[in-house]
Design an enzyme around this catalytic site. Structure first.
Site, PDB file in Angstrom:
ATOM      1  N   HIS A   1       3.178  14.444   1.837  1.00 45.89           N
ATOM      2  CA  HIS A   1       2.590  15.771   1.632  1.00 45.89           C
ATOM      3  C   HIS A   1       3.695  16.765   1.971  1.00 45.89           C
ATOM      4  CE1 HIS A   1      -1.649  14.507   1.317  1.00 45.89           C
ATOM      5  NE2 HIS A   1      -1.354  13.596   2.235  1.00 45.89           N
TER       6      HIS A   1
ATOM      7  N   ASP B   1       1.594   2.563   3.515  1.00 43.70           N
ATOM      8  CA  ASP B   1       0.744   3.747   3.374  1.00 43.70           C
ATOM      9  C   ASP B   1       1.594   5.011   3.424  1.00 43.70           C
ATOM     10  OD1 ASP B   1      -1.526   5.245   2.950  1.00 43.70           O
ATOM     11  OD2 ASP B   1      -2.197   5.171   5.030  1.00 43.70           O
TER      12      ASP B   1
ATOM     13  N   LEU C   1      -4.763   9.036   8.122  1.00 45.36           N
ATOM     14  CA  LEU C   1      -6.045   8.334   8.171  1.00 45.36           C
ATOM     15  C   LEU C   1      -5.863   6.888   7.741  1.00 45.36           C
ATOM     16  CD1 LEU C   1      -8.379  11.088   6.758  1.00 45.36           C
ATOM     17  CD2 LEU C   1      -8.374  10.160   9.085  1.00 45.36           C
TER      18      LEU C   1
ATOM     19  N   ALA D   1      -3.760  14.635   5.794  1.00 46.21           N
ATOM     20  CA  ALA D   1      -3.503  13.363   6.467  1.00 46.21           C
ATOM     21  C   ALA D   1      -2.454  12.585   5.691  1.00 46.21           C
ATOM     22  CB  ALA D   1      -4.793  12.551   6.530  1.00 46.21           C
TER      23      ALA D   1
ATOM     24  N   HIS E   1     -10.443   1.009   1.968  1.00 44.42           N
ATOM     25  CA  HIS E   1     -10.215   2.020   3.014  1.00 44.42           C
ATOM     26  C   HIS E   1     -11.377   1.869   3.985  1.00 44.42           C
ATOM     27  CE1 HIS E   1      -8.614   5.878   4.655  1.00 44.42           C
ATOM     28  NE2 HIS E   1      -9.798   5.794   5.249  1.00 44.42           N
TER      29      HIS E   1
ATOM     30  N   ASN F   1      -5.220   7.289  -5.863  1.00 47.81           N
ATOM     31  CA  ASN F   1      -5.927   8.525  -5.496  1.00 47.81           C
ATOM     32  C   ASN F   1      -5.192   9.786  -5.956  1.00 47.81           C
ATOM     33  OD1 ASN F   1      -3.920   8.098  -3.510  1.00 47.81           O
ATOM     34  ND2 ASN F   1      -5.070   9.196  -1.944  1.00 47.81           N
TER      35      ASN F   1
ATOM     36  N   HIS G   1       0.878  -1.189   0.000  1.00 51.03           N
ATOM     37  CA  HIS G   1       0.000   0.000   0.000  1.00 51.03           C
ATOM     38  C   HIS G   1       0.906   1.228   0.000  1.00 51.03           C
ATOM     39  CE1 HIS G   1      -3.724   2.287   1.545  1.00 51.03           C
ATOM     40  NE2 HIS G   1      -2.777   3.185   1.347  1.00 51.03           N
TER      41      HIS G   1
ATOM     42  N   LYS H   1      -9.365  -0.400  -5.703  1.00 47.95           N
ATOM     43  CA  LYS H   1      -9.394   0.276  -4.406  1.00 47.95           C
ATOM     44  C   LYS H   1     -10.745   0.905  -4.141  1.00 47.95           C
ATOM     45  CE  LYS H   1      -7.931   2.145  -0.629  1.00 47.95           C
ATOM     46  NZ  LYS H   1      -6.717   2.386   0.117  1.00 47.95           N
TER      47      LYS H   1
ATOM     48  N   HIS I   1       1.568   5.384  -1.649  1.00 48.67           N
ATOM     49  CA  HIS I   1       1.182   6.568  -2.433  1.00 48.67           C
ATOM     50  C   HIS I   1       2.438   7.140  -3.088  1.00 48.67           C
ATOM     51  CE1 HIS I   1      -2.877   6.715  -0.706  1.00 48.67           C
ATOM     52  NE2 HIS I   1      -2.274   6.210   0.360  1.00 48.67           N
ATOM     53  N   LEU I   2       2.477   7.088  -4.409  1.00 50.34           N
ATOM     54  CA  LEU I   2       3.648   7.604  -5.130  1.00 50.34           C
ATOM     55  C   LEU I   2       3.402   8.977  -5.730  1.00 50.34           C
ATOM     56  CD1 LEU I   2       5.047   4.450  -6.989  1.00 50.34           C
ATOM     57  CD2 LEU I   2       6.134   5.747  -5.133  1.00 50.34           C
ATOM     58  N   ARG I   3       2.140   9.417  -5.751  1.00 53.61           N
ATOM     59  CA  ARG I   3       1.797  10.731  -6.339  1.00 53.61           C
ATOM     60  C   ARG I   3       2.200  10.785  -7.813  1.00 53.61           C
ATOM     61  NH1 ARG I   3      -1.212  10.813  -1.870  1.00 53.61           N
ATOM     62  NH2 ARG I   3      -0.232  11.744  -0.062  1.00 53.61           N
TER      63      ARG I   3
ATOM     64  N   HIS J   1      -4.428  -0.698   5.906  1.00 56.68           N
ATOM     65  CA  HIS J   1      -3.975   0.054   7.086  1.00 56.68           C
ATOM     66  C   HIS J   1      -4.921  -0.124   8.281  1.00 56.68           C
ATOM     67  CE1 HIS J   1      -6.706   2.819   5.122  1.00 56.68           C
ATOM     68  NE2 HIS J   1      -5.803   3.310   4.298  1.00 56.68           N
TER      69      HIS J   1
END
Ligand code: NCD
Ligand code: ZN
Length: 346
Positions: A252, A248, A220, A264, A137, A42, A14, A100, A16-18, A175
């Protein structure tokens, strides 16, 4: 005392690579330690179709520095308009490894998520036939439900009915943060697994709120009370095959975190493995670290474990970078609040 620890190369189930400049800055931090990752969809706008997933995969591979190997395992963002055939075709090709589910409004960039669960029924049925996992989620978004109860309420109100209505659907409760979630997965049979982050094994809600508010610990689902952290730790270090690492890691910029309404997400890609080694060692479970980071995930996703290995070495604690620089601004690395004795050898 163990001085080195060689494991099959871990994967991150899980992540987030953006995109764009942020992707370029954070990708090497994951690729340095992990062979593969389930890449969250996302983005803004979200990755909802196979064609968008293929294009995003290409952008990730293009951003990978020369000489680094990394396999992005792509996911689709489930919406009420997702086409079951598009999903099935992308899964057949091996392009997409999971879908997802974000309840609308649950977290960062989840506005396109699901409101009416009856509308996703055809996709879920198709996924149950093909074995493609649904990553969930697991929080309700109902304003009347206390934020610390949102995971437990989700299990009873949403997840359990959804699984009963779709026999054979394979689910990853992402998560997981509560004892209720751990119990639900442990008792839930072969078709349900959970990912656990490194940071939820370290912090409880006091770390966020006691003695001053610490935005870098806000993510989150939000960390819960200590009894829940203990339940997560027990599950992660137990060797149970249906619990595995999903960091996760969710970068940011500091500007976005340290704002009156801060984002978050904890950025753990650079130090997740050293943190886990420390946590497992303290729990007397170093011999189960490999199952958690390298074996249980591929087994659930029906992929072979990695053949290459990495070696962690125990030494004098060395401080990792406190932040990384990106073209969008600095991103603070998660601080576990204790010294890290383990490092990954180059
Ligand atoms: C994630 C993000 O920033 O994209 N944030 C987080 O707190 N974990 C979204 C998510 O996984 O909920
Ligand atoms: Zn996430």
């Amino acid at each position: 005392m163990t001085e080195t620890l060689t494991l099959r190369r871990p994967d991150d189930w899980h992540l987030h690579l953006r995109d764009g400049a942020m992707l370029a800055a954070v990708l090497p931090e994951s690729a340095r330690h992990f062979a593969r990752a389930i890449v969250m969809p996302n983005l803004v706008p979200p990755v909802t179709t196979a064609a968008q997933a293929a294009a995003y995969r290409r952008r990730i591979l293009d951003a990978l520095p020369e000489g680094m190997a990394f396999e992005p395992l792509m996911t689709l963002y489930l919406t009420e308009d997702t086409d079951p055939e598009d999903v099935a075709a992308a899964a057949r090709e091996g392009l997409v490894r999971a879908v997802k589910l974000y309840p609308a409004g649950a977290t960062t960039n989840s506005a396109s998520g699901v409101r009416d669960f009856s509308r996703i029924r055809p996709v879920l049925e198709r996924m149950a036939e093909t074995g493609l996992p649904l990553c969930v989620h697991g929080e309700v978004t109902d304003e009347e439900v206390d934020i610390f109860d949102r995971e437990a309420v989700f299990l009873a109100r949403v997840l359990d009915p959804l699984r009963r209505a779709t026999p054979g659907l394979r689910v990853v409760l992402e998560h997981v943060t509560t004892a209720e979630g751990v119990d639900y997965v442990r008792d839930g049979g072969k078709d349900i697994a959970a990912t656990i982050t490194a940071h939820h094994l370290v912090i409880n809600r006091n770390h966020i709120l006691a003695g001053g508010i610490r935005p870098h610990y806000y993510c989150l689902p939000v960390a819960k009370r200590e009894t829940h952290r203990a339940a997560l730790l027990e599950a992660a270090t137990s060797g149970h095959p249906r619990f595995f690492l999903g960091t996760d890691s969710a970068p940011h910029t500091d500007a976005a975190k340290l704002a009156p309404c801060g984002c978050a997400g904890c950025f753990t890609a650079p130090n997740a493995l050293p943190i886990l080694a420390e946590v497992f060692e303290r729990a007397g479970a170093l011999d189960r670290l490999e199952a958690f980071v390298s074996l249980n995930g591929p087994a659930f996703y029906r992929l072979p474990p990695n053949e290459e290995t990495i070696t962690l070495r125990r030494g004098t604690p060395a401080a990792g970078p406190a932040r990384i620089d990106t073209a969008e601004g600095p991103v603070t690395v998660f601080d576990p609040g204790f010294p890290l004795h383990w490092s990954v050898t180059p």
